[in-house]
Design a protein around this motif. Sequence first.
Motif, PDB file in Angstrom:
ATOM      1  N   MET A  38       0.803  -1.225   0.000  1.00  0.00           N
ATOM      2  CA  MET A  38       0.000   0.000   0.000  1.00  0.00           C
ATOM      3  C   MET A  38       0.833   1.271   0.000  1.00  0.00           C
ATOM      4  O   MET A  38       0.354   2.312  -0.422  1.00  0.00           O
ATOM      5  N   PHE A  39       2.066   1.203   0.465  1.00  0.00           N
ATOM      6  CA  PHE A  39       2.854   2.415   0.619  1.00  0.00           C
ATOM      7  C   PHE A  39       3.962   2.516  -0.422  1.00  0.00           C
ATOM      8  O   PHE A  39       4.946   3.224  -0.216  1.00  0.00           O
ATOM      9  N   ALA A  40       3.826   1.830  -1.529  1.00  0.00           N
ATOM     10  CA  ALA A  40       4.857   1.853  -2.563  1.00  0.00           C
ATOM     11  C   ALA A  40       5.077   3.263  -3.113  1.00  0.00           C
ATOM     12  O   ALA A  40       6.174   3.600  -3.546  1.00  0.00           O
ATOM     13  N   GLU A  41       4.047   4.076  -3.092  1.00  0.00           N
ATOM     14  CA  GLU A  41       4.150   5.444  -3.600  1.00  0.00           C
ATOM     15  C   GLU A  41       4.653   6.424  -2.543  1.00  0.00           C
ATOM     16  O   GLU A  41       4.796   7.607  -2.825  1.00  0.00           O
ATOM     17  N   MET A  42       4.916   5.932  -1.360  1.00  0.00           N
ATOM     18  CA  MET A  42       5.401   6.772  -0.273  1.00  0.00           C
ATOM     19  C   MET A  42       6.792   7.301  -0.623  1.00  0.00           C
ATOM     20  O   MET A  42       7.598   6.572  -1.201  1.00  0.00           O
ATOM     21  N   PRO A  43       7.094   8.561  -0.297  1.00  0.00           N
ATOM     22  CA  PRO A  43       8.447   9.077  -0.558  1.00  0.00           C
ATOM     23  C   PRO A  43       9.516   8.213   0.127  1.00  0.00           C
ATOM     24  O   PRO A  43       9.256   7.596   1.159  1.00  0.00           O
ATOM     25  N   ALA A  46      10.077   8.686   3.872  1.00  0.00           N
ATOM     26  CA  ALA A  46       8.997   8.135   4.690  1.00  0.00           C
ATOM     27  C   ALA A  46       9.084   6.614   4.742  1.00  0.00           C
ATOM     28  O   ALA A  46       8.833   6.004   5.781  1.00  0.00           O
ATOM     29  N   GLN A  47       9.459   6.000   3.616  1.00  0.00           N
ATOM     30  CA  GLN A  47       9.628   4.545   3.610  1.00  0.00           C
ATOM     31  C   GLN A  47      10.752   4.131   4.564  1.00  0.00           C
ATOM     32  O   GLN A  47      10.637   3.127   5.267  1.00  0.00           O
ATOM     33  N   ALA A  48      11.807   4.916   4.596  1.00  0.00           N
ATOM     34  CA  ALA A  48      12.928   4.610   5.501  1.00  0.00           C
ATOM     35  C   ALA A  48      12.492   4.716   6.954  1.00  0.00           C
ATOM     36  O   ALA A  48      12.864   3.876   7.781  1.00  0.00           O
ATOM     37  N   TYR A  98       5.867   5.402  12.541  1.00  0.00           N
ATOM     38  CA  TYR A  98       4.723   5.005  11.714  1.00  0.00           C
ATOM     39  C   TYR A  98       3.820   6.210  11.429  1.00  0.00           C
ATOM     40  O   TYR A  98       3.375   6.408  10.294  1.00  0.00           O
ATOM     41  N   LEU A  99       3.542   6.992  12.468  1.00  0.00           N
ATOM     42  CA  LEU A  99       2.697   8.178  12.277  1.00  0.00           C
ATOM     43  C   LEU A  99       3.335   9.167  11.314  1.00  0.00           C
ATOM     44  O   LEU A  99       2.648   9.744  10.460  1.00  0.00           O
ATOM     45  N   ARG A 100       4.618   9.378  11.445  1.00  0.00           N
ATOM     46  CA  ARG A 100       5.312  10.335  10.581  1.00  0.00           C
ATOM     47  C   ARG A 100       5.324   9.863   9.133  1.00  0.00           C
ATOM     48  O   ARG A 100       5.128  10.657   8.218  1.00  0.00           O
ATOM     49  N   SER A 101       5.564   8.581   8.927  1.00  0.00           N
ATOM     50  CA  SER A 101       5.705   8.088   7.555  1.00  0.00           C
ATOM     51  C   SER A 101       4.366   7.815   6.877  1.00  0.00           C
ATOM     52  O   SER A 101       4.169   8.208   5.736  1.00  0.00           O
ATOM     53  N   ALA A 102       3.456   7.161   7.560  1.00  0.00           N
ATOM     54  CA  ALA A 102       2.202   6.742   6.930  1.00  0.00           C
ATOM     55  C   ALA A 102       1.128   7.822   6.948  1.00  0.00           C
ATOM     56  O   ALA A 102       0.347   7.945   6.007  1.00  0.00           O
ATOM     57  N   ALA A 103       1.096   8.614   8.010  1.00  0.00           N
ATOM     58  CA  ALA A 103       0.027   9.607   8.139  1.00  0.00           C
ATOM     59  C   ALA A 103       0.518  11.040   7.969  1.00  0.00           C
ATOM     60  O   ALA A 103      -0.283  11.966   7.964  1.00  0.00           O
ATOM     61  N   GLY A 104       1.827  11.215   7.855  1.00  0.00           N
ATOM     62  CA  GLY A 104       2.364  12.567   7.737  1.00  0.00           C
ATOM     63  C   GLY A 104       2.171  13.395   8.999  1.00  0.00           C
ATOM     64  O   GLY A 104       2.197  14.614   8.961  1.00  0.00           O
ATOM     65  N   PHE A 105       1.997  12.724  10.133  1.00  0.00           N
ATOM     66  CA  PHE A 105       1.757  13.388  11.416  1.00  0.00           C
ATOM     67  C   PHE A 105       3.095  13.589  12.115  1.00  0.00           C
ATOM     68  O   PHE A 105       3.731  12.639  12.554  1.00  0.00           O
ATOM     69  N   HIS A 106       3.529  14.836  12.200  1.00  0.00           N
ATOM     70  CA  HIS A 106       4.848  15.139  12.740  1.00  0.00           C
ATOM     71  C   HIS A 106       4.799  15.850  14.092  1.00  0.00           C
ATOM     72  O   HIS A 106       5.843  16.171  14.648  1.00  0.00           O
ATOM     73  N   ALA A 107       3.615  16.071  14.627  1.00  0.00           N
ATOM     74  CA  ALA A 107       3.474  16.879  15.843  1.00  0.00           C
ATOM     75  C   ALA A 107       4.186  16.272  17.054  1.00  0.00           C
ATOM     76  O   ALA A 107       4.620  16.999  17.940  1.00  0.00           O
ATOM     77  N   LEU A 108       4.328  14.973  17.101  1.00  0.00           N
ATOM     78  CA  LEU A 108       4.936  14.315  18.260  1.00  0.00           C
ATOM     79  C   LEU A 108       6.354  13.817  17.976  1.00  0.00           C
ATOM     80  O   LEU A 108       6.883  13.011  18.734  1.00  0.00           O
TER      81      LEU A 108
END
Length: 138
Positions: A38-43, A46-48, A98-108
């Motif tokens: 599902m995340f093949a298109e992830m930058p 983010a994959q790293a 996981y939150l940073r890479s999959a959801a783009g959530f960087h707040a934490l």
Amino acid sequence: MRRSTIADFHAMHEKTFIVIGAISAVSTVLLGAAAAHMFAEMPAGAQAWFHTGLQYQQFHALGLLAVGLVAGRNASKWIVAAGWLMVLGTLLFSGNLYLRSAAGFHALHAVTPYGGFAFIFAWLALAIGVVRGQPDGR
């Protein structure tokens, strides 16, 4: 605490850490499979992050299994602390990646290093617990 109460305390943690470790290991297989498809298109960055989160979770899932086995045979609060620190480290470190890479959530993102510290302290606590702990007589 009476001897049976202490034994019950460690038996409870033995089962708890083995179950949490097994569930954590299963979730890494599921997350890894999802990421591969599902995340093949992830930058690439983010994959790293995602891959690093998986690696640390897998390694510490095995660590939790080891802690569970040791907790059942060694009456030490250090062993119990090691298990809970591994759980905390997984949530803070891998969870944040996981939150940073999959959801783009960087707040934490600032708590991610605390997860790393929890992992470090978990392994130190495990070592101290094994050295200083008392076999429970099983």
